[in-house]
Design a protein around this motif. Sequence first.
Motif, PDB file in Angstrom:
ATOM      1  N   GLN A   1      33.188  41.250 -74.649  1.00 45.35           N
ATOM      2  CA  GLN A   1      31.983  40.796 -75.352  1.00 45.35           C
ATOM      3  C   GLN A   1      31.428  39.531 -74.695  1.00 45.35           C
ATOM      4  O   GLN A   1      30.215  39.400 -74.534  1.00 45.35           O
TER       5      GLN A   1
ATOM      6  N   THR B   1      26.891  40.447 -82.235  1.00 36.42           N
ATOM      7  CA  THR B   1      27.374  41.820 -82.327  1.00 36.42           C
ATOM      8  C   THR B   1      26.514  42.528 -83.370  1.00 36.42           C
ATOM      9  O   THR B   1      25.797  41.885 -84.138  1.00 36.42           O
TER      10      THR B   1
ATOM     11  N   ILE C   1      29.477  45.466 -77.982  1.00 31.00           N
ATOM     12  CA  ILE C   1      28.985  44.599 -79.057  1.00 31.00           C
ATOM     13  C   ILE C   1      28.631  45.386 -80.314  1.00 31.00           C
ATOM     14  O   ILE C   1      28.237  44.803 -81.316  1.00 31.00           O
TER      15      ILE C   1
END
Length: 113
Positions: A88, A25, A64
Motif C-alpha cells: 500500500q 484505502t 488499496i
Amino acid sequence: MTVKIPERACQIWAVLAWASRGQQTMTYKQLGAAIGVPPPGLGQLLDPIHAYCEAKALPPLTVIVVGKDGMPGVGFPAAQPVEVLRRQREVFSTDWLAHGNPGPSAFAAGPAE
C-alpha cells in the motif's frame, strides 16, 4: 447496455488513482457504490488491473481495496498484513495520475501484454 470488464476496469482505475493520491484505502462497499457494482462482483473487475500492474512492474493498485477488516480479499496475492502495508505504501508513493489510465484495450489484452 452492459458495460464490459475492460471498461469497468478503466472506471475503477480512475477511482483508485484518486484514492491513492490522497493515500486512502477504499472498502469493496465504497468502490462498489462509486461505480454502481455490488461488492461481490468486483473481484473479476479488479483482476485485469492487478494483471496489468504485474505485467508493467507497477505496484498493485488494487491493494488499496479492502474489506471491513482493512485487508484485501482472499484472492489478493501476498495478503500477509505486513506485506499488504508495504505494498500500500508503494501504491501511495506512485503518481498514478501521471501514469494515466491505460484504457480498455490494455485491460482487454490480458497479462501477456
